[in-house]
Enzyme design. Structure first.
Site, short mmCIF file in Angstrom:
data_model
loop_
_atom_site.label_atom_id
_atom_site.label_comp_id
_atom_site.label_asym_id
_atom_site.label_seq_id
_atom_site.Cartn_x
_atom_site.Cartn_y
_atom_site.Cartn_z
N ASN A 153 0.87 -1.18 0.00
CA ASN A 153 0.00 0.00 0.00
C ASN A 153 0.90 1.23 0.00
O ASN A 153 1.49 1.56 1.02
CB ASN A 153 -0.90 -0.04 1.25
CG ASN A 153 -1.72 1.23 1.41
OD1 ASN A 153 -1.74 2.08 0.53
ND2 ASN A 153 -2.38 1.35 2.54
N LYS B 2 0.10 4.27 -0.23
CA LYS B 2 -0.54 5.45 0.36
C LYS B 2 -0.31 6.66 -0.55
O LYS B 2 -0.17 6.48 -1.76
CB LYS B 2 -0.04 5.66 1.79
CG LYS B 2 -0.16 4.37 2.62
CD LYS B 2 0.03 4.56 4.08
CE LYS B 2 -0.10 3.20 4.77
NZ LYS B 2 -0.06 3.28 6.22
N HIS C 119 -9.41 0.83 5.26
CA HIS C 119 -8.11 1.08 5.89
C HIS C 119 -8.30 2.02 7.07
O HIS C 119 -9.15 2.91 7.04
CB HIS C 119 -7.14 1.70 4.86
CG HIS C 119 -5.74 1.73 5.37
ND1 HIS C 119 -5.30 2.71 6.23
CD2 HIS C 119 -4.69 0.88 5.18
CE1 HIS C 119 -4.02 2.45 6.53
NE2 HIS C 119 -3.64 1.36 5.91
N GLU D 216 -6.76 4.50 8.04
CA GLU D 216 -6.64 5.94 7.71
C GLU D 216 -7.93 6.45 7.08
O GLU D 216 -8.32 7.60 7.30
CB GLU D 216 -5.42 6.16 6.80
CG GLU D 216 -4.12 6.02 7.59
CD GLU D 216 -2.95 5.46 6.79
OE1 GLU D 216 -2.96 5.53 5.55
OE2 GLU D 216 -2.01 4.94 7.44
N GLU E 287 -4.83 -4.99 10.75
CA GLU E 287 -3.85 -3.90 10.88
C GLU E 287 -4.09 -3.16 12.19
O GLU E 287 -4.92 -2.23 12.23
CB GLU E 287 -3.98 -2.92 9.71
CG GLU E 287 -3.65 -3.52 8.36
CD GLU E 287 -3.11 -2.46 7.39
OE1 GLU E 287 -2.03 -2.70 6.84
OE2 GLU E 287 -3.74 -1.41 7.21
N GLY F 292 2.84 2.42 10.65
CA GLY F 292 3.77 3.54 10.48
C GLY F 292 4.51 3.93 11.74
O GLY F 292 5.13 5.00 11.81
N SER G 298 3.89 -2.01 10.20
CA SER G 298 5.35 -2.02 10.34
C SER G 298 5.99 -3.36 9.95
O SER G 298 6.96 -3.78 10.57
CB SER G 298 5.77 -1.60 11.76
OG SER G 298 5.32 -0.28 12.04
#
Ligand code: 13P
Length: 250
Positions: A9, A11, A95, A97, A167, A173, A212
């Site tokens: 991904n 992003k 996701h 985010e 996730e 991140g 990560s």
């Protein structure tokens, strides 16, 4: 046996030239084993160009999001059939985010999951708890709520053509990966929930871990029985890291 998968991904990173260079470097990388599928999910605007580069390769294209509607007056949105048109085969839906920064709730995620499938694409459904939720002992409840929202709306049989990615938000991140046993515990829960609806579908569905993932921790995560691969963010932006993660899953 479930085929494993590594999905990158990207992003909202990079530019046209760096995207092309990254794809070329991945394509030049070592051969992947037949039992592993590698997917890249670049930003929308680069999909068509990258699809041309991928022609004839075994690298597969995915998108990072999709509109819940099939067509119409939805300024700024991109439909599943458009993504299919340009060569995508997978779409990341829900996701964290999208959930936390763009207000997507469970109902919207379920609609996007179904829109993805209506277009002939396979959704990669993301679920995961925040650090607060984990510390309050709510991990199981949060994962089950996110999963059941889609199961209830789309039905168990829709999971025949779907992937679920666990996730944990606190691992995205942050450089802080879930331990293999922490991840396995949640993956086993997800599989059991799907098995409760249909044992065959639950046994066959691929479950990815994201948060990560790097070349240095991938093998330990992927050796767990219910972890069938990874959804990789930062490390998918470097060809050698992404390729090494693909090798670890093979
Ligand atoms: P990182 O691998 O950068 O933690 O991102 C994970 C992720 O959000 C993939 O969808």
């Amino acid at each position: 046996m479930r085929k494993s998968m590594v999905a990158g991904n990207w992003k909202m990173h990079g530019a046209h030239e760096s995207a092309v260079q990254l794809v070329k470097a991945i394509l030049q990388g070592s051969e992947r084993s037949d039992n592993a599928e590698a997917v890249i999910c670049p930003p929308f605007v680069y999909l068509a160009d990258i699809a041309r580069l991928l022609k004839g390769s075994d690298l597969v294209l995915g998108a990072q999001d999709v509109c819940a509607e099939d067509n119409g007056a939805f300024t700024g949105e991109v439909s599943g059939s458009m993504l299919f048109d340009v060569g995508c085969r997978y779409v990341i839906v829900g996701h964290s985010e999208r959930r936390s920064l763009f207000g997507e709730n469970d109902a919207m995620v379920a609609r996007k999951f179904m829109a993805t499938q209506r277009a002939g694409l396979v959704p990669i459904l993301c679920v995961g708890e925040t650090l607060d939720q984990r510390q309050n002992g709510e991990t199981q409840a949060v994962i089950m709520r996110q999963l059941k929202a889609v199961l209830d709306a789309a039905g168990i049989h829709s999971f025949e053509q779907a992937i679920v990615a666990y996730e944990p938000v606190w691992a995205i991140g942050t450089g802080k990966t879930a331990t293999p046993s922490q991840a396995q515990e949640v993956h086993a829960l997800i599989r059991a929930c799907i098995c409760a609806g249909d044992a065959r579908i639950g046994a066959a569905i691929r479950l990815l871990y994201g948060g990560s993932v790097k070349a240095s921790n991938a093998a330990d995560l992927f050796q767990m029985p219910d972890i069938d691969g990874g959804l990789v963010g930062g490390a998918s932006l470097e060809a050698h890291e992404f390729l090494a993660i693909c090798e670890a899953v093979g």
